[in-house]
Structure formats: structure tokens, C-alpha cells
Design a protein around this motif. Structure first.
Motif, PDB file in Angstrom:
ATOM      1  N   GLN A 127      -6.401  -4.399 -11.693  1.00  0.00           N
ATOM      2  CA  GLN A 127      -6.738  -5.054 -10.433  1.00  0.00           C
ATOM      3  C   GLN A 127      -8.005  -4.494  -9.791  1.00  0.00           C
ATOM      4  OE1 GLN A 127      -4.997  -7.798  -9.431  1.00  0.00           O
ATOM      5  NE2 GLN A 127      -3.975  -7.462 -11.393  1.00  0.00           N
ATOM      6  N   THR A 137       6.157  -2.761  -3.481  1.00  0.00           N
ATOM      7  CA  THR A 137       6.245  -3.730  -4.571  1.00  0.00           C
ATOM      8  C   THR A 137       4.864  -3.947  -5.171  1.00  0.00           C
ATOM      9  OG1 THR A 137       5.840  -5.580  -3.075  1.00  0.00           O
ATOM     10  CG2 THR A 137       8.145  -4.924  -3.428  1.00  0.00           C
ATOM     11  N   GLU A 138       4.836  -4.581  -6.320  1.00  0.00           N
ATOM     12  CA  GLU A 138       3.569  -4.874  -6.987  1.00  0.00           C
ATOM     13  C   GLU A 138       2.682  -5.760  -6.107  1.00  0.00           C
ATOM     14  OE1 GLU A 138       3.006  -7.223 -10.925  1.00  0.00           O
ATOM     15  OE2 GLU A 138       3.391  -5.128 -11.490  1.00  0.00           O
ATOM     16  N   GLU A 139       3.283  -6.764  -5.464  1.00  0.00           N
ATOM     17  CA  GLU A 139       2.507  -7.648  -4.596  1.00  0.00           C
ATOM     18  C   GLU A 139       1.907  -6.887  -3.419  1.00  0.00           C
ATOM     19  OE1 GLU A 139       3.048 -11.888  -2.204  1.00  0.00           O
ATOM     20  OE2 GLU A 139       4.740 -10.504  -2.318  1.00  0.00           O
ATOM     21  N   GLN A 189      -0.986  -4.756  -4.474  1.00  0.00           N
ATOM     22  CA  GLN A 189      -2.178  -5.582  -4.727  1.00  0.00           C
ATOM     23  C   GLN A 189      -2.881  -5.936  -3.417  1.00  0.00           C
ATOM     24  OE1 GLN A 189      -1.762  -9.730  -6.116  1.00  0.00           O
ATOM     25  NE2 GLN A 189      -3.047  -9.140  -7.852  1.00  0.00           N
TER      26      GLN A 189
END
Length: 448
Positions: free
Chosen positions: A107, A376-378, A381
Motif C-alpha cells: 500500500q 483492521t486492514e481497512e 489503509q
């Protein structure tokens, strides 16, 4: 007729800026606003921006990459290279954390930052009965070299820099990291990164110490000596104000108590026979960015100037690199709320902007859900994207120290430095950071 400011500016361009540009260049050929107004690298009082020129400008504010480093430690700052986007991460097993690292690198993250679980931080293996219930909860569990190998599997250690938030067992985890690199075929001389290795703030604010203060200080300075000879690109310590501020300190106390600890480390290294300019350039710092944007900017500028003065005038450093305050910043965990967690995105954006306007070298942005659980991954990000938007879409990285000359910011910078100096004088009267910690003075100041 050439003014004094023009003379100083010309001297800086020829002797500091141009040699740096010849080595590193800048990110692009031209910088401009959305209205196509050219953005200069640096703005000075003679150009009508901010305060009028005074005889004290060179000594108090100066130029980036030049003593007293108020405007930044590098001559081009973010015009040359953006700060390292280093998201702090670690949880559960080495394999799961490795997957998160690879996701973050995909990312656009530009450096790794390892969070270890509490058993690892205080020297317990995962199968120790004392570790029950804590394994992998607030960081990754590392009990062996095999765990460390899994943590960095598929990540070339000669291509990334790694920060490790580890203190009492710092020497052990650093040894494991070196061993993993050797198995990858990477020589120690090429490794870049940081071990936090700041034990004094553990007695003040965190509590993950193993040994008494004096033996712990010996471990710290032993790492200084080892890295000088074998890991020349490694930051041997990250002297941390973050945890002190999170425990309840003010911005002034954060800098004051961090620098009191730093002075104690420098004095311990000097007593161990290390010359100041042998270890001074590898000292690094770790601060928080809180919600009061302009106070935080002033705090970072004041800290840079004060550290340069301490290293030059108190310890006799000759190498300008020993006088540079290079620091990592993390947004404020205590500012996050479990209620309406998406509001945390706004808080983190303000805090991250303060760190960038203040000239940080690397930055972690907290995730919106961290008051509830590991992110969380979201959420991770979004936190990383926050840094990327500031870097590439806000324009604040196109000119150096853009708030310099603000009447308010310069006044705050001066006031914060003066108040920090007062605290340092009081701590010196007690005998230094270690006696002040043992007497409970620093802890009491934070508590109040």
C-alpha cells in the motif's frame, strides 16, 4: 546593496544546500500551487514573509540543514525526500504480522515498525506461565530466532528500514534481527533501522523494565558501542517522549523529560569512554503529535533548536550530525475515542499535519478503531492514506518550514524552549534524570 539576510542566504545556498543537492537532488523539477504559482524551496524575512530580519535570525532560526536546525535537519527537507511512512504493527503470530507488513508495503508504506507483545517486551517466552493471556495481544510474539525469521520472511532487510519498539531485551532482539539478515545474505553494515532501547522512560511511564536502572544503562551504552563498530547505519536508541506525554505530561514536559533522559544517556556513554561524535549522530527521538496543531509545530521546532544547543555547548560535539534532532512521530493514542470512531480520522489528520509541519523524519498515523481493538486492514489503509494525502495533495511538503515567521509560532517556539530549559535546570539540581526518577520527581510532575 546586499543585505545581511541575502548574504546569509547566499552562503547557505553555496555551502550547505548545493552540496546536498549534488548528492541527492529533489523530488521533482518544479513545485507550484493549484493556481500555478511557483513555490520556492525556502522563504525568508527579507522576502516579506513573517517577522522582520533581526541580528538574531541566524542564531535562533537560521536555515535548514544548518545549526541551530530550527527549520529542519536537512537542507531540502521534504522537497528532497518525504518522511518515512512507518506504520507501527504487530499482533498474534509472526506469520500473521508478516502478512500485515506485506500488505502495508504493497500500500506504499516505506518503513517497518515492529510492535512486540508484552511477554516479549519483558523477556518471557510464549509458553511461560507468566505470559498466559498476554501472548500476541498488543504485539507480535517472538520467543526464538525461528519466530524472527518468520516475521521477516520474504522481506529483504537490505531494502527496508525497521524500527523495533523494544527496550529491556533490545540487545537480544537486535541480535536476532542481525542473524535473520545474515541468513538472507545481508551484511550488518547495510542494515538500517532503530531499536527503541530507551529504558529510563519505562521507569517513568510504561513499566516494561526487567533490570534495575544502572545495569539497564550499561546495556544501553553497550549497544551504542557495538553498533558504532558493526551497524554504522543503525539508530542505537529512540529516546521517547511519546509515552511520557501519553501518561499525562504537557508538551513542555514531554520535551523536558525526554531531554533529561537523553542527557543521562549521553553522560553514561561518555563515562563508558565513547567520544561524543562517535555515537551522537545515531541518537534518535520519538515524540507524540497531539491535537493543538500550532503548539505541536512549535514544540518540534523548539526541540530541534534546544538539542543542537545541548550537544554543541554542553557536550562539545563538533560534528553537525551529532547536533541534529532526528525524530519519529506517532499520533496521539490517548486522543482516540471508542465512541464515533470515524471521528478519529479527523483527529489523526490534524495530528499528522502537525508532525509534518514540524519537520518529522518518520510518522505513524493511528487507525480509527484503535480505541476498540487492534486495527483492521481497512482502518490501517485509511491511516496510511492520511499520510499519503498530506504528502501528495496538501502542498505542505513543497516548501521548507512553511510556518516559520508566524508571530504566534515563533513566540510559542521561544516560550516552549524557555520552559524546557527551566525544567532541565531543576532536574540538574536534583542530580540528573536517574536521581529524579528514583526520587519520583518526574513521575509526580506528570501526575499533577
Amino acid at each position: 546593496m546586499t543585505t545581511e539576510m541575502e548574504r546569509l542566504g547566499s552562503d547557505w545556498e553555496q555551502n550547505t544546500l548545493q552540496p546536498f543537492l549534488d548528492r541527492r537532488g529533489e523530488r521533482q523539477d518544479s513545485f507550484e500551487t493549484l493556481s500555478h504559482i511557483p513555490v520556492d524551496r525556502l522563504y525568508l524575512p527579507s522576502e516579506g514573509v513573517g517577522t522582520e530580519f533581526s541580528q538574531g535570525y541566524a542564531e535562533d532560526i537560521g536555515f535548514p540543514g544548518q545549526y541551530p536546525f530550527t527549520r529542519g535537519v536537512y537542507p531540502t527537507m521534504y522537497r528532497g525526500r518525504l518522511w518515512t511512512m512507518r506504520q507501527y504493527a504487530g499482533y498474534a503470530t509472526a506469520e500473521e504480522t508478516n502478512a500485515r507488513y506485506k500488505f502495508l508495503l504493497e500500500q506504499g508504506q516505506t518503513g517497518l515498525s515492529v510492535a512486540f507483545d508484552l511477554p516479549t517486551q519483558i523477556g518471557y517466552d510464549a509458553d511461560d506461565p507468566a505470559a498466559a493471556g498476554e501472548v500476541g495481544k498488543v504485539g507480535v510474539s517472538i520467543s526464538s530466532l525461528a519466530d524472527m525469521e518468520r516475521l521477516f520472511d520474504g522481506i529483504p532487510l537490505d531494502k527496508v528500514s525497521t524500527s523495533m519498539t523494544i527496550n529491556a531485551p533490545a540487545a537480544v532482539l537486535l541480535a536476532m534481527y542481525i542473524a535473520v539478515a545474515k541468513k538472507q545474505g545481508v551484511q550488518s553494515e547495510k542494515l538500517r533501522g532503530t531499536t527503541q532501547n530507551d529504558i529510563l522512560k519505562e521507569y517513568i511511564a510504561r513499566g516494561t523494565y526487567i533490570f534495575p536502572p544502572q545495569p539497564s544503562m550499561r546495556l544501553v551504552t553497550d549497544i551504542f558501542a557495538y553498533c558504532k563498530d558493526y551497524l554504522p547505519r543503525w539508530n542505537t536508541i529512540s529516546i521517547s517522549g511519546y509515552h511520557i506525554r501519553e501518561a499525562g505530561a504537557t508538551a513542555v514536559q514531554e520535551v523536558a523529560f525526554t531531554f533529561a533522559n537523553a542527557i543521562a544517556y549521553v553522560e553514561a556513554a561518555l563515562r563508558a569512554g565513547l567520544p561524543i561524535d562517535d555515537f551522537g549522530p545515531r541518537l534518535a527521538f520519538f515524540f507524540v503529535a497531539q491535537n493543538n496543531l500550532l503548539e505541536e509545530v512549535a514544540k518540534f521546532r523548539a526541540a530541534r533548536r534546544l538539542w543542537a544547543s545541548l550537544m554543541r555547548d554542553r557536550f562539545g560535539a563538533q560534528n553537525p550530525k551529532s547536533m541534529m534532532l532526528r525524530f519519529h512521530t506517532q499520533t496521539a493514542g490517548v486522543a482516540l475515542t471508542a465512541q464515533q470512531p470515524m471521528n478519529n480520522i479527523v483527529r489523526v489528520t490534524i495530528q499528522a499535519l502537525a508532525a509534518v509541519l514540524g519537520g518529522t523524519q518518520s510518522l505513524h498515523t493511528n487507525s480509527m478503531d484503535e480505541a476498540l481493538a487492534l486495527p483492521t486492514e481497512e482502518a490501517v489503509q485509511v491511516a496510511l492514506r492520511t499520510q499519503q494525502f498530506i504528502a501528495h495533495e496538501s502542498g505542505v511538503a513543497d516548501t521548507i518550514d512553511p510556518l516559520a515567521g508566524s508571530y504566534y509560532v515563533e513566540s510559542l517556539t521561544d516560550e516552549i524552549e524557555a520552559r524546557v530549559r527551566d525544567y532541565l535546570a531543576r532536574i540538574d539540581d536534583i542530580g540528573g534524570a536517574l536521581p529524579a526518577i528514583e526520587a519520583g520527581y518526574i513521575q509526580q510532575e506528570i501526575q499533577e
